[in-house]
Design a protein around this motif. Structure first.
Motif, PDB file in Angstrom:
ATOM      1  N   SER A 187       0.731  -1.339   0.002  1.00 10.17           N
ATOM      2  CA  SER A 187       0.137   0.090   0.040  1.00 10.17           C
ATOM      3  C   SER A 187       0.754   1.377   0.095  1.00 10.17           C
ATOM      4  O   SER A 187       0.317   2.192  -0.400  1.00 10.17           O
ATOM      5  N   VAL A 188       2.058   1.314   0.406  1.00 13.09           N
ATOM      6  CA  VAL A 188       2.845   2.472   0.374  1.00 13.09           C
ATOM      7  C   VAL A 188       3.694   2.255  -0.764  1.00 13.09           C
ATOM      8  O   VAL A 188       4.538   1.390  -0.956  1.00 13.09           O
ATOM      9  N   SER A 189       3.967   3.580  -1.504  1.00 13.70           N
ATOM     10  CA  SER A 189       4.831   3.422  -2.449  1.00 13.70           C
ATOM     11  C   SER A 189       6.133   3.353  -2.334  1.00 13.70           C
ATOM     12  O   SER A 189       6.651   3.603  -1.472  1.00 13.70           O
ATOM     13  N   SER A 190       6.993   2.561  -3.191  1.00 18.09           N
ATOM     14  CA  SER A 190       8.415   2.103  -2.947  1.00 18.09           C
ATOM     15  C   SER A 190       9.298   3.138  -2.635  1.00 18.09           C
ATOM     16  O   SER A 190      10.418   2.714  -1.966  1.00 18.09           O
ATOM     17  N   ALA A 191       9.111   4.507  -3.122  1.00 21.17           N
ATOM     18  CA  ALA A 191      10.324   5.300  -3.055  1.00 21.17           C
ATOM     19  C   ALA A 191       9.984   6.472  -2.419  1.00 21.17           C
ATOM     20  O   ALA A 191      10.643   7.206  -1.837  1.00 21.17           O
ATOM     21  N   VAL A 192       8.927   6.467  -1.450  1.00 18.99           N
ATOM     22  CA  VAL A 192       8.435   7.546  -0.871  1.00 18.99           C
ATOM     23  C   VAL A 192       9.187   8.221   0.391  1.00 18.99           C
ATOM     24  O   VAL A 192       9.156   9.120   0.492  1.00 18.99           O
ATOM     25  N   LEU A 193       9.811   7.039   1.019  1.00 18.38           N
ATOM     26  CA  LEU A 193      10.955   7.211   2.060  1.00 18.38           C
ATOM     27  C   LEU A 193      12.374   7.040   1.510  1.00 18.38           C
ATOM     28  O   LEU A 193      13.009   7.040   2.366  1.00 18.38           O
ATOM     29  N   ALA A 194      12.570   7.125   0.171  1.00 13.59           N
ATOM     30  CA  ALA A 194      13.868   6.847  -0.058  1.00 13.59           C
ATOM     31  C   ALA A 194      14.692   8.015   0.534  1.00 13.59           C
ATOM     32  O   ALA A 194      14.392   9.129   0.509  1.00 13.59           O
ATOM     33  N   GLY A 195      15.854   7.590   1.041  1.00 15.87           N
ATOM     34  CA  GLY A 195      16.965   8.422   1.593  1.00 15.87           C
ATOM     35  C   GLY A 195      16.782   8.917   2.818  1.00 15.87           C
ATOM     36  O   GLY A 195      17.471   9.723   3.296  1.00 15.87           O
ATOM     37  N   ARG A 196      15.472   8.267   3.610  1.00 14.79           N
ATOM     38  CA  ARG A 196      15.404   8.440   4.988  1.00 14.79           C
ATOM     39  C   ARG A 196      15.639   7.705   5.879  1.00 14.79           C
ATOM     40  O   ARG A 196      15.515   6.302   5.405  1.00 14.79           O
ATOM     41  N   ARG A 218       9.488  -3.863   8.229  1.00 19.53           N
ATOM     42  CA  ARG A 218       9.214  -4.172   6.850  1.00 19.53           C
ATOM     43  C   ARG A 218       8.406  -3.134   6.154  1.00 19.53           C
ATOM     44  O   ARG A 218       8.832  -2.880   4.657  1.00 19.53           O
ATOM     45  N   ALA A 219       7.347  -2.590   6.557  1.00 18.65           N
ATOM     46  CA  ALA A 219       6.762  -1.608   5.930  1.00 18.65           C
ATOM     47  C   ALA A 219       7.436  -0.227   5.532  1.00 18.65           C
ATOM     48  O   ALA A 219       7.465   0.250   4.474  1.00 18.65           O
ATOM     49  N   ALA A 220       8.430  -0.040   6.632  1.00 18.72           N
ATOM     50  CA  ALA A 220       9.105   1.118   6.072  1.00 18.72           C
ATOM     51  C   ALA A 220      10.157   0.960   4.996  1.00 18.72           C
ATOM     52  O   ALA A 220      10.405   1.723   4.112  1.00 18.72           O
ATOM     53  N   GLN A 221      10.633  -0.195   5.216  1.00 15.74           N
ATOM     54  CA  GLN A 221      11.565  -0.710   4.194  1.00 15.74           C
ATOM     55  C   GLN A 221      11.102  -0.674   2.615  1.00 15.74           C
ATOM     56  O   GLN A 221      11.336  -0.293   1.787  1.00 15.74           O
ATOM     57  N   GLU A 222       9.593  -1.093   2.818  1.00 17.44           N
ATOM     58  CA  GLU A 222       8.826  -1.382   1.485  1.00 17.44           C
ATOM     59  C   GLU A 222       8.587   0.241   0.876  1.00 17.44           C
ATOM     60  O   GLU A 222       8.856   0.472  -0.363  1.00 17.44           O
ATOM     61  N   ALA A 223       8.954   1.164   1.820  1.00 20.70           N
ATOM     62  CA  ALA A 223       8.550   2.644   1.359  1.00 20.70           C
ATOM     63  C   ALA A 223       9.948   3.052   0.990  1.00 20.70           C
ATOM     64  O   ALA A 223       9.774   4.453   0.682  1.00 20.70           O
ATOM     65  N   GLY A 224      10.770   2.317   1.011  1.00 28.15           N
ATOM     66  CA  GLY A 224      12.153   2.807   0.296  1.00 28.15           C
ATOM     67  C   GLY A 224      13.229   3.439   1.487  1.00 28.15           C
ATOM     68  O   GLY A 224      14.222   3.881   1.083  1.00 28.15           O
ATOM     69  N   ALA A 225      12.775   3.440   2.869  1.00 28.47           N
ATOM     70  CA  ALA A 225      13.664   3.851   3.719  1.00 28.47           C
ATOM     71  C   ALA A 225      14.791   3.122   4.329  1.00 28.47           C
ATOM     72  O   ALA A 225      14.787   1.728   3.899  1.00 28.47           O
ATOM     73  N   GLU A 226      15.925   3.653   4.613  1.00 24.68           N
ATOM     74  CA  GLU A 226      17.107   2.823   5.048  1.00 24.68           C
ATOM     75  C   GLU A 226      16.736   2.405   6.851  1.00 24.68           C
ATOM     76  O   GLU A 226      16.338   3.463   7.371  1.00 24.68           O
TER      77      GLU A 226
END
Ligand code: CTP
Length: 414
Positions: free
Chosen positions: A180-189, A222-230
């Protein structure tokens, strides 16, 4: 995901714009299908501008594309908000008199209706029968919220808050296998999450512990990772498999957890304190096993307070002008002095974190355990800004995604 947002002709149509925003911010592609009546409240231009897609409500537009078939087949999810009494009746009756009802009949994915109408219309046996019919066919109809309606009246019939509809929609699609959360939305966070229960040793073989399984914290990682976070996962005692593709720090006691959090939070964007931290620890740990001697008196264990890690980190952030977004969890039970929500609001004020995820713990009405160790969960997400709490329920993974989505909405600029 590809989402169709059907908009019915009610005053709450304006709230569908916020719902659309939640979907698009999470990276989903949304096509809006308004009913003719809804265009009296919000015009097609608004939907086109907000969704970035052309908008039609007529089956005879672009006939060559056979829109209702294409849209119904392609959509991963259909959400109808607000679903008026008339729209529920037309859907239950299988009508196909505009693009929305045609598309509903073609839907391949889950369908969610979020009703909004006056209380009497909702309570009317005709509406109730239509809702029962839709539910019996596997479609999902939310209960309307209770509160102020269009006029001076109030009662059940308000459109649920957009965040609540969003969370329900995401829980539905999760069971259909979509993230449900797009994969790049937390990229770099960088997101730091604590999970599990701390163990406070009495001697080399015994400890004081608690019933946290760590499932919710691991699901958040897992959800934070799906959203692209470190992701850095600081895990105390857990009863689930730990992900091997995040940075993992193992701890046992509250003091070790505190040290790990202090270090990790320095360069974090988000801290989620899902761990169940023991509030007390034995004042000392025996170096050898405490022996049972028949001749001696019962042993006495003296407990001392553990630091409140969450409150400390918030205080430090505030003192240093830090920008970390900090989320706490609260496991609460109601009692005769207050209900869970009162206690949670007080805890949010006391701890000073930005969001507080409230878990109601203890036994449910049938005596079953509500939270610990279970796969499903139901939480309320309380916001420091005083807005209405948002309900999220479903598997712990669905709840985790709803929490991450809420964080995304708060920290990611539009
Ligand atoms: N927490 C913490 N340090 C503690 C106790 C709790 O950081 N010593 C954090 C938890 O990780 C959670 C939040 O505080 O995010 C609330 O935990 P909870 O056990 O519900 O609250 P307490 O502070 O222990 O309050 P009380 O037991 O009085 O309800």
């Amino acid at each position: 995901m590809r989402i169709i947002l059907g908009v019915g002709g009610g005053i709450a149509a304006y709230k569908a714009a916020s719902l659309l925003r939640l979907f698009t911010e999470a990276g989903h592609s949304v096509t809006v299908i308004p009913t003719e009546a809804s265009l009296k409240f919000i015009g097609a231009a608004t939907w086109e501008a907000l969704s970035g897609h052309s908008v039609s409500n007529d089956v005879f537009d672009q006939v060559e594309k056979v829109n209702h078939v294409r849209l119904g087949h392609q959509a991963d999810l259909m959400v109808v908000a607000p679903a008026t009494a008339d729209l529920l009746a037309r859907a239950a009756g299988g009508h196909a008199d505009d693009l929305l009802t045609n598309t509903l009949l073609m839907a391949h994915g889950p369908v969610l209706f979020a009703p909004a109408m006056h209380s009497e219309m909702w309570a009317n046996p005709a509406t109730q029968a239509n809702v029962a019919t839709l539910r019996s066919r596997g479609l999902h109809v939310l209960e309307p919220a209770v509160g102020r309606l269009t006029g001076a009246d109030s009662g059940p019939g308000r459109l649920p808050e957009p965040e609540e509809i969003y969370a329900a929609a995401m829980a539905l699609t999760e069971s259909a296998g979509h993230s449900s959360v797009s994969s790049a939305v937390l990229a770099g966070r960088r997101v730091v999450i604590t999970a599990g229960g701390t163990l406070e040793p009495l001697d080399p073989v015994r400890y004081l512990g608690n019933r946290s399984s760590g499932k919710q914290g691991v699901a958040l990682a897992r959800a934070a990772q799906e959203a692209g976070a470190e992701v850095t996962l600081i895990a105390a005692h857990v009863e689930v498999e730990l992900p091997d593709d995040v940075e993992l720090i193992r701890v046992e006691t509250a003091l070790q957890l505190r040290a790990a959090v202090q270090q990790a939070v320095a360069d974090a964007d988000v801290l989620i304190m899902a761990a169940a931290v023991a509030d007390f620890r034995p004042d000392h740990t025996e170096q050898s096993k405490i022996k049972k001697r028949d001749d001696s008196a019962d042993p006495v264990i003296t407990l001392v307070r553990n630091p409140d890690i969450l409150a400390e980190v918030v205080a430090q952030r505030n003192a240093q002008g830090g920008t970390q977004f900090i989320v706490g969890f609260a496991a609460e039970t109601g009692d005769d002095r207050g209900d869970v929500l009162d206690y949670a609001r007080a805890k949010l004020a006391r701890k000073g974190c930005d969001l507080l995820v409230l878990n109601q713990v203890g036994q449910g009405s049938e005596g079953q355990e509500r939270t610990f160790g279970r796969d499903a969960n139901q939480v309320l997400i309380l916001d420091q800004d005083g807005s209405e709490p948002i309900k999220a329920e479903g598997s712990k993974q669905a709840v985790a995604r709803a929490v991450i989505q809420r964080i995304v909405n708060k920290i990611v600029a539009l």
